[in-house]
Design a protein around this motif. Structure first.
Motif, PDB file in Angstrom:
ATOM      1  N   THR A  24       0.836  -1.204   0.000  1.00  0.00           N
ATOM      2  CA  THR A  24       0.000   0.000   0.000  1.00  0.00           C
ATOM      3  C   THR A  24       0.869   1.252   0.000  1.00  0.00           C
ATOM      4  O   THR A  24       0.589   2.223  -0.721  1.00  0.00           O
ATOM      5  CB  THR A  24      -0.938   0.000   1.221  1.00  0.00           C
ATOM      6  N   ALA A  25       1.938   1.234   0.784  1.00  0.00           N
ATOM      7  CA  ALA A  25       2.847   2.391   0.833  1.00  0.00           C
ATOM      8  C   ALA A  25       3.487   2.657  -0.519  1.00  0.00           C
ATOM      9  O   ALA A  25       3.820   3.810  -0.841  1.00  0.00           O
ATOM     10  CB  ALA A  25       3.922   2.160   1.889  1.00  0.00           C
ATOM     11  N   LEU A  26       3.632   1.603  -1.327  1.00  0.00           N
ATOM     12  CA  LEU A  26       4.212   1.752  -2.665  1.00  0.00           C
ATOM     13  C   LEU A  26       3.182   2.181  -3.700  1.00  0.00           C
ATOM     14  O   LEU A  26       3.517   2.358  -4.871  1.00  0.00           O
ATOM     15  CB  LEU A  26       4.858   0.431  -3.101  1.00  0.00           C
ATOM     16  N   GLY A  27       1.939   2.344  -3.279  1.00  0.00           N
ATOM     17  CA  GLY A  27       0.906   2.845  -4.173  1.00  0.00           C
ATOM     18  C   GLY A  27       0.037   1.795  -4.830  1.00  0.00           C
ATOM     19  O   GLY A  27      -0.800   2.122  -5.674  1.00  0.00           O
ATOM     20  N   HIS A  28       0.203   0.524  -4.457  1.00  0.00           N
ATOM     21  CA  HIS A  28      -0.609  -0.532  -5.044  1.00  0.00           C
ATOM     22  C   HIS A  28      -1.975  -0.604  -4.364  1.00  0.00           C
ATOM     23  O   HIS A  28      -2.128  -0.228  -3.202  1.00  0.00           O
ATOM     24  CB  HIS A  28       0.081  -1.892  -4.902  1.00  0.00           C
ATOM     25  N   ARG A  29      -2.957  -1.106  -5.109  1.00  0.00           N
ATOM     26  CA  ARG A  29      -4.257  -1.389  -4.526  1.00  0.00           C
ATOM     27  C   ARG A  29      -4.164  -2.749  -3.842  1.00  0.00           C
ATOM     28  O   ARG A  29      -3.895  -3.769  -4.484  1.00  0.00           O
ATOM     29  CB  ARG A  29      -5.356  -1.405  -5.591  1.00  0.00           C
ATOM     30  N   VAL A  30      -4.400  -2.749  -2.539  1.00  0.00           N
ATOM     31  CA  VAL A  30      -4.309  -3.974  -1.749  1.00  0.00           C
ATOM     32  C   VAL A  30      -5.640  -4.198  -1.033  1.00  0.00           C
ATOM     33  O   VAL A  30      -6.113  -3.316  -0.301  1.00  0.00           O
ATOM     34  CB  VAL A  30      -3.170  -3.894  -0.707  1.00  0.00           C
ATOM     35  N   CYS A  31      -6.211  -5.363  -1.245  1.00  0.00           N
ATOM     36  CA  CYS A  31      -7.420  -5.761  -0.541  1.00  0.00           C
ATOM     37  C   CYS A  31      -7.104  -6.999   0.288  1.00  0.00           C
ATOM     38  O   CYS A  31      -6.043  -7.609   0.130  1.00  0.00           O
ATOM     39  CB  CYS A  31      -8.564  -6.039  -1.519  1.00  0.00           C
ATOM     40  N   ALA A  32      -8.011  -7.357   1.181  1.00  0.00           N
ATOM     41  CA  ALA A  32      -7.719  -8.491   2.060  1.00  0.00           C
ATOM     42  C   ALA A  32      -8.984  -9.243   2.422  1.00  0.00           C
ATOM     43  O   ALA A  32     -10.087  -8.669   2.483  1.00  0.00           O
ATOM     44  CB  ALA A  32      -7.021  -8.010   3.331  1.00  0.00           C
ATOM     45  N   LEU A  33      -8.801 -10.529   2.671  1.00  0.00           N
ATOM     46  CA  LEU A  33      -9.848 -11.395   3.200  1.00  0.00           C
ATOM     47  C   LEU A  33      -9.353 -11.989   4.508  1.00  0.00           C
ATOM     48  O   LEU A  33      -8.221 -12.465   4.589  1.00  0.00           O
ATOM     49  CB  LEU A  33     -10.177 -12.528   2.225  1.00  0.00           C
ATOM     50  N   ASP A  34     -10.191 -11.949   5.524  1.00  0.00           N
ATOM     51  CA  ASP A  34      -9.841 -12.559   6.804  1.00  0.00           C
ATOM     52  C   ASP A  34     -11.124 -12.829   7.571  1.00  0.00           C
ATOM     53  O   ASP A  34     -12.052 -11.997   7.551  1.00  0.00           O
ATOM     54  CB  ASP A  34      -8.923 -11.645   7.621  1.00  0.00           C
ATOM     55  N   PRO A  72      -0.931 -23.727   6.464  1.00  0.00           N
ATOM     56  CA  PRO A  72      -0.974 -24.624   5.301  1.00  0.00           C
ATOM     57  C   PRO A  72      -2.316 -25.320   5.073  1.00  0.00           C
ATOM     58  O   PRO A  72      -2.832 -25.328   3.950  1.00  0.00           O
ATOM     59  CB  PRO A  72       0.135 -25.630   5.603  1.00  0.00           C
ATOM     60  N   LYS A  73      -2.898 -25.911   6.100  1.00  0.00           N
ATOM     61  CA  LYS A  73      -4.152 -26.638   5.915  1.00  0.00           C
ATOM     62  C   LYS A  73      -5.277 -25.697   5.501  1.00  0.00           C
ATOM     63  O   LYS A  73      -6.114 -26.042   4.659  1.00  0.00           O
ATOM     64  CB  LYS A  73      -4.526 -27.386   7.190  1.00  0.00           C
ATOM     65  N   ALA A  74      -5.299 -24.505   6.077  1.00  0.00           N
ATOM     66  CA  ALA A  74      -6.330 -23.523   5.717  1.00  0.00           C
ATOM     67  C   ALA A  74      -6.140 -23.036   4.288  1.00  0.00           C
ATOM     68  O   ALA A  74      -7.111 -22.798   3.565  1.00  0.00           O
ATOM     69  CB  ALA A  74      -6.289 -22.340   6.691  1.00  0.00           C
ATOM     70  N   LEU A  75      -4.878 -22.891   3.859  1.00  0.00           N
ATOM     71  CA  LEU A  75      -4.590 -22.486   2.480  1.00  0.00           C
ATOM     72  C   LEU A  75      -5.148 -23.517   1.496  1.00  0.00           C
ATOM     73  O   LEU A  75      -5.823 -23.161   0.523  1.00  0.00           O
ATOM     74  CB  LEU A  75      -3.079 -22.341   2.305  1.00  0.00           C
ATOM     75  N   LEU A  76      -4.873 -24.786   1.747  1.00  0.00           N
ATOM     76  CA  LEU A  76      -5.356 -25.843   0.860  1.00  0.00           C
ATOM     77  C   LEU A  76      -6.878 -25.874   0.824  1.00  0.00           C
ATOM     78  O   LEU A  76      -7.482 -26.014  -0.247  1.00  0.00           O
ATOM     79  CB  LEU A  76      -4.800 -27.192   1.323  1.00  0.00           C
ATOM     80  N   ALA A  77      -7.501 -25.727   1.980  1.00  0.00           N
ATOM     81  CA  ALA A  77      -8.968 -25.752   2.042  1.00  0.00           C
ATOM     82  C   ALA A  77      -9.567 -24.563   1.295  1.00  0.00           C
ATOM     83  O   ALA A  77     -10.566 -24.703   0.578  1.00  0.00           O
ATOM     84  CB  ALA A  77      -9.428 -25.758   3.501  1.00  0.00           C
ATOM     85  N   TRP A  78      -8.948 -23.375   1.451  1.00  0.00           N
ATOM     86  CA  TRP A  78      -9.457 -22.182   0.783  1.00  0.00           C
ATOM     87  C   TRP A  78      -9.380 -22.346  -0.732  1.00  0.00           C
ATOM     88  O   TRP A  78     -10.334 -22.038  -1.450  1.00  0.00           O
ATOM     89  CB  TRP A  78      -8.671 -20.947   1.222  1.00  0.00           C
ATOM     90  N   LEU A  79      -8.258 -22.820  -1.224  1.00  0.00           N
ATOM     91  CA  LEU A  79      -8.098 -22.961  -2.667  1.00  0.00           C
ATOM     92  C   LEU A  79      -9.052 -24.003  -3.240  1.00  0.00           C
ATOM     93  O   LEU A  79      -9.594 -23.822  -4.332  1.00  0.00           O
ATOM     94  CB  LEU A  79      -6.652 -23.333  -3.003  1.00  0.00           C
TER      95      LEU A  79
END
Length: 286
Positions: A24-34, A72-79
């Motif tokens: 974000t500090a570099l000027g990119h559009r950053v969104c997030a999911l949590d 790791p397990k949450a990453l695999l489940a999300w994908l």
């Protein structure tokens, strides 16, 4: 990474928060999911992200680069659940502390029109959460990229560039297997040792007696049990070998004490000092 590259952070914890702050500090559009609404609310209030939600497929569809700050397990489940929402051509990467159990699995079921390149920022703090994120932790840190034969050079180069703009001091490329071997020793074993030191003596007055050596050795003993138990078990064969090697060295020192073998004890100390000097030399910035 173009100026209009859109980033999505999935898992806005400590490292995900550090990525978001820097990008974000570099000027990119950053969104997030949590799934933690407080993490999203804080990041929005602080201007760390442009938009955020627990889950929003519109944010997934617009992202050029998706960075997974999940266990790791949450990453695999999300994908498995949400890869259908990814835009064709999207680049995916992660921050996981193990690679064989993540990279191989992801690439076995991932859509062919998106690409996943494993990565591991070797940075952290003894606290967690986006509220404690600070991108300055990347300044003296190493960044590991773990491509496979399924990855294109363009995607690997893009992750290398991401590490550069995040501010990492040194970037290395190695196989997932080599990564897990090295991290099993350099990170996981050290956490096992720190944890064991804290657990082998329950004297409640340790803080009143200790010096810097004990504090330094146990700095990482305040351990996230959910994350680290998952990492340990995913890399269990490597970690068991490293524990055995450490135990053998410890047993050798023990035998020197029993035998009153000052010569061998001093030789081990000299070897340790020389190896640490070489380590310090390699760590100095060029």
């Amino acid at each position: 990474m173009k100026s209009d590259t859109k980033f999505l952070i999935v898992g806005l914890g400590l490292i995900g928060g550090c990525y978001a702050r820097r990008l974000t500090a570099l000027g990119h559009r950053v969104c997030a999911l949590d799934t933690d609404p407080d993490a999203i609310a804080y990041a929005l209030e602080e201007g760390i992200i442009a938009r955020g939600a627990a889950m929003d497929e519109a944010l997934v569809r617009e992202a050029d680069v998706v960075i997974f700050g999940l266990y790791p397990k949450a990453l695999l489940a999300w994908l498995r659940a949400h890869q259908g929402a990814l835009r064709p051509g999207a680049l995916l990467t992660d921050v996981s502390g193990v690679k064989c159990g993540v990279v191989d699995e992801v690439q076995s079921f991932l859509r062919p029109d998106v690409e996943f390149v494993g990565a591991h920022p070797m940075a952290g703090r003894e606290v967690s959460g986006v509220r404690n994120s600070d991108a300055r932790i990347f300044q003296d840190a190493n960044f590991l990229i773990t491509p496979t034969a399924r990855n294109t050079k363009a995607a690997v180069d893009a992750v290398h560039e991401l590490a550069e703009i995040l501010g990492f001091a040194r970037i290395s490329v190695l196989t997932p297997k080599a990564h897990d071997e090295m991290v099993g020793f350099l990170s996981q074993l050290t956490h096992v040792i720190a944890m064991s030191l804290m657990n082998c003596n329950d004297n409640p007055d340790l803080a009143a007696y200790t010096g810097d050596s004990f504090r330094d050795l146990t700095r990482i003993a305040r351990i996230n049990d959910r994350m680290w138990s998952e990492l340990f078990l995913l890399n269990r064969e490597v970690l068991v070998r490293q524990i055995d090697a450490f135990s053998a060295e410890l047993a050798a020192v023990r035998q020197d004490l029993i035998d009153q073998d000052e010569a061998d004890l001093r030789e081990r100390m000299r070897r340790s000092t020389a190896r640490r000097a070489l380590f310090d030399k390699e760590r100095r910035p060029t």
